[in-house]
Design a protein around this motif. Structure first.
Motif, PDB file in Angstrom:
ATOM      1  N   ASP A 134       8.804 111.353 140.756  1.00  0.00           N
ATOM      2  CA  ASP A 134       7.901 110.862 141.799  1.00  0.00           C
ATOM      3  C   ASP A 134       7.071 112.043 142.289  1.00  0.00           C
ATOM      4  OD1 ASP A 134       9.217 112.021 144.394  1.00  0.00           O
ATOM      5  OD2 ASP A 134      10.855 111.066 143.316  1.00  0.00           O
ATOM      6  N   LEU A 135       5.998 111.754 143.004  1.00  0.00           N
ATOM      7  CA  LEU A 135       5.033 112.799 143.351  1.00  0.00           C
ATOM      8  C   LEU A 135       5.649 113.879 144.234  1.00  0.00           C
ATOM      9  CD1 LEU A 135       2.237 113.974 143.198  1.00  0.00           C
ATOM     10  CD2 LEU A 135       1.503 112.418 145.014  1.00  0.00           C
ATOM     11  N   LEU A 136       6.439 113.500 145.245  1.00  0.00           N
ATOM     12  CA  LEU A 136       7.007 114.511 146.133  1.00  0.00           C
ATOM     13  C   LEU A 136       7.977 115.431 145.391  1.00  0.00           C
ATOM     14  CD1 LEU A 136       7.657 112.651 149.512  1.00  0.00           C
ATOM     15  CD2 LEU A 136       5.858 114.291 148.966  1.00  0.00           C
ATOM     16  N   SER A 154       7.420 112.877 156.527  1.00  0.00           N
ATOM     17  CA  SER A 154       8.208 111.882 155.794  1.00  0.00           C
ATOM     18  C   SER A 154       7.452 110.581 155.548  1.00  0.00           C
ATOM     19  CB  SER A 154       9.504 111.573 156.570  1.00  0.00           C
ATOM     20  OG  SER A 154       9.207 111.057 157.858  1.00  0.00           O
ATOM     21  N   SER A 155       6.328 110.373 156.221  1.00  0.00           N
ATOM     22  CA  SER A 155       5.595 109.114 156.093  1.00  0.00           C
ATOM     23  C   SER A 155       4.486 109.158 155.037  1.00  0.00           C
ATOM     24  CB  SER A 155       4.988 108.717 157.444  1.00  0.00           C
ATOM     25  OG  SER A 155       4.051 109.682 157.879  1.00  0.00           O
ATOM     26  N   VAL A 156       4.321 110.283 154.318  1.00  0.00           N
ATOM     27  CA  VAL A 156       3.279 110.330 153.291  1.00  0.00           C
ATOM     28  C   VAL A 156       3.654 109.420 152.129  1.00  0.00           C
ATOM     29  CG1 VAL A 156       2.618 112.689 153.912  1.00  0.00           C
ATOM     30  CG2 VAL A 156       4.268 112.331 152.055  1.00  0.00           C
ATOM     31  N   VAL A 157       2.646 108.955 151.404  1.00  0.00           N
ATOM     32  CA  VAL A 157       2.864 108.045 150.272  1.00  0.00           C
ATOM     33  C   VAL A 157       3.453 108.834 149.109  1.00  0.00           C
ATOM     34  CG1 VAL A 157       1.764 106.389 148.729  1.00  0.00           C
ATOM     35  CG2 VAL A 157       0.913 106.654 151.066  1.00  0.00           C
ATOM     36  N   ASN A 158       4.384 108.217 148.388  1.00  0.00           N
ATOM     37  CA  ASN A 158       5.091 108.923 147.317  1.00  0.00           C
ATOM     38  C   ASN A 158       5.155 108.060 146.054  1.00  0.00           C
ATOM     39  OD1 ASN A 158       6.672 110.844 145.984  1.00  0.00           O
ATOM     40  ND2 ASN A 158       8.580 109.987 146.759  1.00  0.00           N
ATOM     41  N   PRO A 159       4.061 107.985 145.279  1.00  0.00           N
ATOM     42  CA  PRO A 159       4.064 107.131 144.084  1.00  0.00           C
ATOM     43  C   PRO A 159       4.959 107.673 142.974  1.00  0.00           C
ATOM     44  CG  PRO A 159       2.034 108.409 144.205  1.00  0.00           C
ATOM     45  CD  PRO A 159       2.760 108.639 145.495  1.00  0.00           C
ATOM     46  N   LYS A 160       5.463 106.752 142.145  1.00  0.00           N
ATOM     47  CA  LYS A 160       6.224 107.137 140.963  1.00  0.00           C
ATOM     48  C   LYS A 160       5.284 107.745 139.920  1.00  0.00           C
ATOM     49  CE  LYS A 160      10.229 105.520 142.337  1.00  0.00           C
ATOM     50  NZ  LYS A 160      11.382 106.413 142.608  1.00  0.00           N
ATOM     51  N   THR A 174      -6.095 120.576 141.719  1.00  0.00           N
ATOM     52  CA  THR A 174      -4.797 119.912 141.592  1.00  0.00           C
ATOM     53  C   THR A 174      -4.281 119.455 142.952  1.00  0.00           C
ATOM     54  OG1 THR A 174      -4.217 121.140 139.587  1.00  0.00           O
ATOM     55  CG2 THR A 174      -2.400 120.225 140.868  1.00  0.00           C
ATOM     56  N   PHE A 175      -4.392 120.315 143.967  1.00  0.00           N
ATOM     57  CA  PHE A 175      -3.906 119.958 145.300  1.00  0.00           C
ATOM     58  C   PHE A 175      -4.756 118.862 145.944  1.00  0.00           C
ATOM     59  CE2 PHE A 175      -1.117 123.767 146.799  1.00  0.00           C
ATOM     60  CZ  PHE A 175      -0.308 123.568 145.700  1.00  0.00           C
ATOM     61  N   GLU A 176      -6.063 118.851 145.676  1.00  0.00           N
ATOM     62  CA  GLU A 176      -6.919 117.775 146.192  1.00  0.00           C
ATOM     63  C   GLU A 176      -6.437 116.422 145.652  1.00  0.00           C
ATOM     64  OE1 GLU A 176      -9.309 117.590 148.347  1.00  0.00           O
ATOM     65  OE2 GLU A 176     -10.542 119.400 148.381  1.00  0.00           O
ATOM     66  N   GLU A 177      -6.122 116.378 144.363  1.00  0.00           N
ATOM     67  CA  GLU A 177      -5.670 115.138 143.735  1.00  0.00           C
ATOM     68  C   GLU A 177      -4.304 114.719 144.291  1.00  0.00           C
ATOM     69  OE1 GLU A 177      -6.943 112.635 140.153  1.00  0.00           O
ATOM     70  OE2 GLU A 177      -7.922 113.983 141.559  1.00  0.00           O
ATOM     71  N   MET A 178      -3.411 115.687 144.451  1.00  0.00           N
ATOM     72  CA  MET A 178      -2.098 115.391 145.025  1.00  0.00           C
ATOM     73  C   MET A 178      -2.223 114.849 146.448  1.00  0.00           C
ATOM     74  SD  MET A 178       0.217 118.647 143.858  1.00  0.00           S
ATOM     75  CE  MET A 178       0.938 118.782 142.219  1.00  0.00           C
ATOM     76  N   ALA A 179      -3.067 115.496 147.257  1.00  0.00           N
ATOM     77  CA  ALA A 179      -3.227 115.106 148.659  1.00  0.00           C
ATOM     78  C   ALA A 179      -3.732 113.672 148.779  1.00  0.00           C
ATOM     79  CB  ALA A 179      -4.166 116.072 149.369  1.00  0.00           C
ATOM     80  N   GLU A 180      -4.690 113.299 147.934  1.00  0.00           N
ATOM     81  CA  GLU A 180      -5.203 111.934 147.987  1.00  0.00           C
ATOM     82  C   GLU A 180      -4.105 110.941 147.617  1.00  0.00           C
ATOM     83  OE1 GLU A 180      -9.256 109.795 146.654  1.00  0.00           O
ATOM     84  OE2 GLU A 180      -8.033 110.466 144.966  1.00  0.00           O
ATOM     85  N   ALA A 181      -3.315 111.251 146.580  1.00  0.00           N
ATOM     86  CA  ALA A 181      -2.245 110.346 146.160  1.00  0.00           C
ATOM     87  C   ALA A 181      -1.158 110.234 147.225  1.00  0.00           C
ATOM     88  CB  ALA A 181      -1.646 110.822 144.841  1.00  0.00           C
ATOM     89  N   ASN A 182      -0.962 111.297 148.022  1.00  0.00           N
ATOM     90  CA  ASN A 182      -0.010 111.277 149.141  1.00  0.00           C
ATOM     91  C   ASN A 182      -0.577 110.598 150.386  1.00  0.00           C
ATOM     92  OD1 ASN A 182       1.264 114.542 148.368  1.00  0.00           O
ATOM     93  ND2 ASN A 182       2.406 112.650 148.235  1.00  0.00           N
ATOM     94  N   GLN A 183      -1.903 110.338 150.395  1.00  0.00           N
ATOM     95  CA  GLN A 183      -2.641 109.999 151.617  1.00  0.00           C
ATOM     96  C   GLN A 183      -2.261 110.999 152.707  1.00  0.00           C
ATOM     97  OE1 GLN A 183      -2.838 105.875 152.982  1.00  0.00           O
ATOM     98  NE2 GLN A 183      -4.890 106.423 153.703  1.00  0.00           N
TER      99      GLN A 183
END
Length: 433
Positions: A134-136, A154-160, A174-183
């Motif tokens: 998962d992303l985290l 703990s409330s950030v989005v964590n996609p598989k 890379t971090f920009e893409e991660m941040a968007e996926a985490n909202q």
């Protein structure tokens, strides 16, 4: 909203206020504090893009006197930016790294540009790649390899993730893409356990020995990952006393009726050659750059095959390219061929795509599993607020300016004896929504 000490929060809201800016940095066995008698002007800008999430990028431009207190300010020096107001009120604003220095010895002026850590370093070390996670979990593995301390809401989005891999050899991308996926907002700042204490009778230039009387400025950062979106307002601005001007942007080009977040499906097809490089390595060399294998498409590199024994001294790898350097202890030159193999994920598909111009389509390489996103940021107009300036605000904060709630996307603080500020963000009308 940033932490503070003393009466800063109330003093900064007063009509008559005495505000000071402080730059602190480590010099040998002392800390040097520069204040407004030495600093002619200072502009601080922090911003994030209008997206589901992103990285806060910060830059500070300083014009100061060139003297014994500033001669040691060089590229790479970490500096601490503080604002002071009231009777002992202090706000710790940012930890920045000097990226440029220009000196005019005739006029005795020094011009300094400083940036946040991520904007300063630009390139990255090699990042790991993972499957079925998962992303985290993937992010924590990345942060551990990079040696970063971090806090994660703990409330950030964590996609598989089917496949976890760096977007490119640029850490910011890379971090920009991660941040968007985490909202989420990725923000490099002070360690949360670090508390600020300064003597309140500082002269305009002050050298403080590193003794136990005061907690000294920080020389290191922490990565804060915080939930991004409209939230309970951290402050309310009064139209008559706090605002100089408030405007709603008429441009609706980035305002949409609906938003769709697509799923990204990377394939796990058979391994294929991603490219090769050949070179002649001279004898008795260290860190000889062999070259770069550009993949052309988005790939997940897995293994590199060499046609002879090599001593690799350094390498950089991403989903777009691979480059490396070698040592050759022999006095004889050596011919080397290297071929990279991996998975082609450039043909990944997006689910639920839409071409309607009134529908915002969000696609992200880390959104590989079904997740719930708050897309409200795209459904409201942009706005600009001109204020007297409050350094406690952060990008990602929500402030109230009735009847609007404003999600701050950019902050521009200008100090030249006094303080003024321009905020940009997204305005949600509470009387309509």
């Amino acid at each position: 909203m940033l932490p503070y000490v003393g009466d800063f929060a109330t003093a900064i809201k007063q009509q008559a206020r005495n505000i000071n800016v402080v730059i602190a940095y480590k010099n040998s066995d002392s800390y040097i504090f520069l204040q407004k008698d030495n600093i002619q002007s200072l502009t601080y800008n922090a911003k994030a893009d209008k997206a589901l999430g992103g990285v806060v990028k910060k830059v500070c431009d300083i014009k100061a006197m060139y003297n014994e207190y500033t001669t040691n300010l060089t590229k790479g020096t970490p500096i601490n930016l503080y604002y002071r107001c009231g009777e002992g009120g202090v706000c710790k604003k940012a930890l920045l790294y000097i990226s440029q220095v220009k000196v005019n010895k005739i006029s005795k002026i020094i011009i300094i540009e400083a940036k946040d850590y991520l904007s300063y370093i630009e390139d990255i070390a090699t990042l790991p790649m993972m499957k079925n996670t998962d992303l985290l979990t993937y992010e924590k593995t990345v942060f551990a390899q990079l040696g970063y301390s971090y806090t994660i809401d703990s409330s950030v989005v964590n996609p598989k993730l089917t496949l976890g891999y760096p977007v490119s050899t640029k850490l910011l991308d890379t971090f920009e893409e991660m941040a968007e996926a985490n909202q989420a907002i990725f923000d490099f700042g002070f360690n949360t356990t670090y508390q600020l204490t300064l003597p309140f009778n500082l002269p305009s230039t002050f050298s403080m020995p590193m003794i136990g009387d005061y907690i000294t400025p920080s020389d290191g950062f922490e990565l804060h990952i915080k939930k991004f979106g409209f939230s309970n307002p951290v402050d309310t601005l009064d139209v008559d006393s706090d605002l100089i001007n408030f405007e709603i942007d008429d441009d609706s080009s980035d305002q949409y009726e609906d938003v769709k977040v697509s799923l990204f499906f990377p394939s796990s097809s058979e391994q294929k050659s991603l490219g090769k490089v050949t070179a002649t390595v001279p004898g008795s060399v260290v860190d000889y750059n062999i070259g770069t294998i550009d993949f052309g498409n988005t790939m997940m590199p897995q293994i590199c095959v060499f046609d002879d024994m090599v001593d690799i001294s350094d390498y950089t790898i991403g989903s777009d390219s691979f480059s490396f350097s070698v040592n050759n202890s022999s006095v004889l030159a050596k011919n080397i061929e290297a071929e990279m193999y991996g998975l082609d994920i450039s043909t990944a598909t997006l689910k639920d795509t839409d071409t309607d111009s009134n529908i915002k389509q969000v696609s992200n390489m880390y959104i590989q599993g079904a997740s719930v996103y708050d897309t409200e940021i795209f459904k409201h107009p942009n706005c600009t607020l001109k204020t007297f300036g409050n350094p406690l605000y952060e990008v990602g904060d929500t402030i109230r300016c009735a009847p609007y709630d404003v999600l701050i996307l950019e902050e521009n603080l200008v100090f030249s004896g006094g303080l003024k500020c321009t905020l940009k963000g997204v305005a949600k009308d509470n009387e309509i929504n």
